[in-house]
Motif scaffolding. Structure first.
Motif, PDB file in Angstrom:
ATOM      1  N   ARG A  49       0.912  -1.431   0.209  1.00 21.31           N
ATOM      2  CA  ARG A  49      -0.057  -0.391  -0.184  1.00 21.31           C
ATOM      3  C   ARG A  49       0.714   0.994   0.175  1.00 21.31           C
ATOM      4  N   LEU A  50       2.021   1.264   1.083  1.00 19.97           N
ATOM      5  CA  LEU A  50       2.509   2.769   0.975  1.00 19.97           C
ATOM      6  C   LEU A  50       3.097   2.650  -0.910  1.00 19.97           C
ATOM      7  N   ASP A  51       3.693   1.900  -1.453  1.00 17.46           N
ATOM      8  CA  ASP A  51       4.773   1.988  -2.559  1.00 17.46           C
ATOM      9  C   ASP A  51       3.693   2.256  -3.386  1.00 17.46           C
ATOM     10  N   ASP A  52       1.865   1.731  -4.020  1.00 14.46           N
ATOM     11  CA  ASP A  52       1.304   2.257  -4.555  1.00 14.46           C
ATOM     12  C   ASP A  52       0.731   4.238  -3.941  1.00 14.46           C
ATOM     13  N   ILE A  53       1.306   4.025  -2.809  1.00 12.21           N
ATOM     14  CA  ILE A  53       0.914   5.864  -2.456  1.00 12.21           C
ATOM     15  C   ILE A  53       2.131   6.554  -2.812  1.00 12.21           C
ATOM     16  N   LYS A  59       5.969  11.230  -9.123  1.00 10.42           N
ATOM     17  CA  LYS A  59       5.081  11.614 -10.727  1.00 10.42           C
ATOM     18  C   LYS A  59       6.412  11.793 -10.900  1.00 10.42           C
ATOM     19  N   PRO A  60       6.741  12.490 -11.858  1.00 12.83           N
ATOM     20  CA  PRO A  60       8.216  12.847 -12.170  1.00 12.83           C
ATOM     21  C   PRO A  60       8.297  14.337 -12.153  1.00 12.83           C
ATOM     22  N   ASP A  61       7.100  15.393 -12.256  1.00 13.02           N
ATOM     23  CA  ASP A  61       7.431  15.960 -12.037  1.00 13.02           C
ATOM     24  C   ASP A  61       6.991  17.064 -10.341  1.00 13.02           C
ATOM     25  N   ALA A  62       7.630  15.920  -9.397  1.00  7.52           N
ATOM     26  CA  ALA A  62       6.391  16.215  -8.566  1.00  7.52           C
ATOM     27  C   ALA A  62       7.878  15.902  -7.692  1.00  7.52           C
TER      28      ALA A  62
END
Length: 71
Positions: A49-53, A59-62
């Motif tokens: 679940r942590l990996d999904d979050i 994201k690349p632009d985060a």
């Protein structure tokens, strides 16, 4: 809420959750005692679940900020 199944698998205890398909496609926990197997499974589910979050967040632009970031 998941339901869990705990059973003996050879020498070890195995824990699986509702919807278990097989070891290649689903999480399963193992341990010397039933509670250890369940703890192993719950830990895997929490990490998944942590990996999904994190995947959704990172994201690349985060831009990720933490209190150790340089000023």
């Amino acid at each position: 809420m998941n339901e869990y199944r705990i059973f003996k698998d050879g020498n070890a205890w195995c824990a699986t959750a509702t919807g278990f398909i097989n070891l290649q496609e689903s999480n399963a926990g193992f341990g010397d005692r039933p509670l250890e197997a369940l703890a192993d499974l719950v830990g895997q589910e929490s990490r998944a679940r942590l990996d999904d979050i994190l995947h959704d967040f990172c994201k690349p632009d985060a831009i990720i900020w933490n209190d150790r970031s340089p000023d």
